[in-house]
Scaffold this motif. Structure first.
Motif, PDB file in Angstrom:
ATOM      1  N   PHE A  14       0.841  -1.202   0.000  1.00 14.15           N
ATOM      2  CA  PHE A  14       0.000   0.000   0.000  1.00 14.15           C
ATOM      3  C   PHE A  14       0.875   1.251   0.000  1.00 14.15           C
ATOM      4  CE2 PHE A  14      -2.405   3.363   2.177  1.00 14.15           C
ATOM      5  CZ  PHE A  14      -3.544   3.403   1.382  1.00 14.15           C
ATOM      6  N   LEU A  15       1.909   1.259   0.819  1.00 14.94           N
ATOM      7  CA  LEU A  15       2.817   2.406   0.853  1.00 14.94           C
ATOM      8  C   LEU A  15       3.539   2.571  -0.480  1.00 14.94           C
ATOM      9  CD1 LEU A  15       4.332   2.157   4.444  1.00 14.94           C
ATOM     10  CD2 LEU A  15       2.628   3.771   3.596  1.00 14.94           C
ATOM     11  N   ARG A  16       3.950   1.463  -1.083  1.00 11.81           N
ATOM     12  CA  ARG A  16       4.585   1.552  -2.405  1.00 11.81           C
ATOM     13  C   ARG A  16       3.619   2.127  -3.428  1.00 11.81           C
ATOM     14  NH1 ARG A  16       7.070  -3.193  -0.679  1.00 11.81           N
ATOM     15  NH2 ARG A  16       5.469  -4.513  -1.616  1.00 11.81           N
ATOM     16  N   SER A  17       2.333   1.759  -3.329  1.00 10.24           N
ATOM     17  CA  SER A  17       1.339   2.273  -4.284  1.00 10.24           C
ATOM     18  C   SER A  17       1.152   3.781  -4.117  1.00 10.24           C
ATOM     19  CB  SER A  17       0.006   1.534  -4.146  1.00 10.24           C
ATOM     20  OG  SER A  17      -0.618   1.835  -2.918  1.00 10.24           O
ATOM     21  N   LEU A  18       1.270   4.294  -2.900  1.00 11.22           N
ATOM     22  CA  LEU A  18       1.174   5.738  -2.674  1.00 11.22           C
ATOM     23  C   LEU A  18       2.383   6.447  -3.271  1.00 11.22           C
ATOM     24  CD1 LEU A  18      -0.136   5.916   1.007  1.00 11.22           C
ATOM     25  CD2 LEU A  18      -1.449   6.024  -1.125  1.00 11.22           C
ATOM     26  N   GLY A  30      20.962   5.255   3.130  1.00 13.06           N
ATOM     27  CA  GLY A  30      22.128   4.799   2.385  1.00 13.06           C
ATOM     28  C   GLY A  30      21.952   3.387   1.860  1.00 13.06           C
ATOM     29  N   GLY A  31      21.222   2.571   2.578  1.00 13.59           N
ATOM     30  CA  GLY A  31      20.970   1.189   2.170  1.00 13.59           C
ATOM     31  C   GLY A  31      19.768   1.045   1.252  1.00 13.59           C
ATOM     32  N   GLY A  32      19.119   2.174   0.903  1.00  6.53           N
ATOM     33  CA  GLY A  32      17.981   2.125  -0.007  1.00  6.53           C
ATOM     34  C   GLY A  32      16.628   1.967   0.668  1.00  6.53           C
ATOM     35  N   HIS A  33      16.596   1.974   1.997  1.00 13.03           N
ATOM     36  CA  HIS A  33      15.329   1.838   2.718  1.00 13.03           C
ATOM     37  C   HIS A  33      14.541   3.142   2.644  1.00 13.03           C
ATOM     38  CE1 HIS A  33      16.472  -2.046   4.372  1.00 13.03           C
ATOM     39  NE2 HIS A  33      17.662  -1.513   4.649  1.00 13.03           N
ATOM     40  N   ARG A  34      13.229   3.022   2.521  1.00 10.57           N
ATOM     41  CA  ARG A  34      12.370   4.208   2.483  1.00 10.57           C
ATOM     42  C   ARG A  34      12.248   4.797   3.883  1.00 10.57           C
ATOM     43  NH1 ARG A  34      10.046   0.673  -1.292  1.00 10.57           N
ATOM     44  NH2 ARG A  34       9.505   1.645  -3.279  1.00 10.57           N
TER      45      ARG A  34
END
Length: 93
Positions: A14-18, A30-34
């Motif tokens: 859901f967060l990715r869709s937003l 730095g590790g690519g985490h949102r």
């Protein structure tokens, strides 16, 4: 992202869709985490509320963007109103 999803009671998808809908654009570690700001979490919570009420995700995102724009316009309008009601300094001051 997992912690933000847990806090909001939504799935990471859901967060990715937003993010894909351009409602929120989280910073990346730095590790690519949102990494989500409190403001972005409030927007996501509002989106969840609208979707839970049966609003399509794209429509929910548009509603939230328009609500945000209206709030900002009202704030600016109030600032302008206040600044116009203040007396102007006279030439002798």
């Amino acid at each position: 992202m997992g912690r933000a999803a847990e806090i909001l009671g939504v799935s990471p998808a859901f967060l990715r869709s937003l993010d894909e809908a351009k409602l929120i654009a989280p910073q990346r570690s730095g590790g690519g985490h949102r990494r989500y700001s409190r403001y972005q979490l409030r927007l996501a919570a509002r989106a969840r509320q609208l979707v839970d009420q049966g609003t399509a995700l794209e429509a929910a995102c548009r509603i939230i963007i328009l609500e945000d724009q209206l709030e900002e316009a009202l704030r600016l309008n109030e600032e302008l109103r206040r600044s116009q009601s203040e007396p102007l300094p006279s030439a002798g001051d």
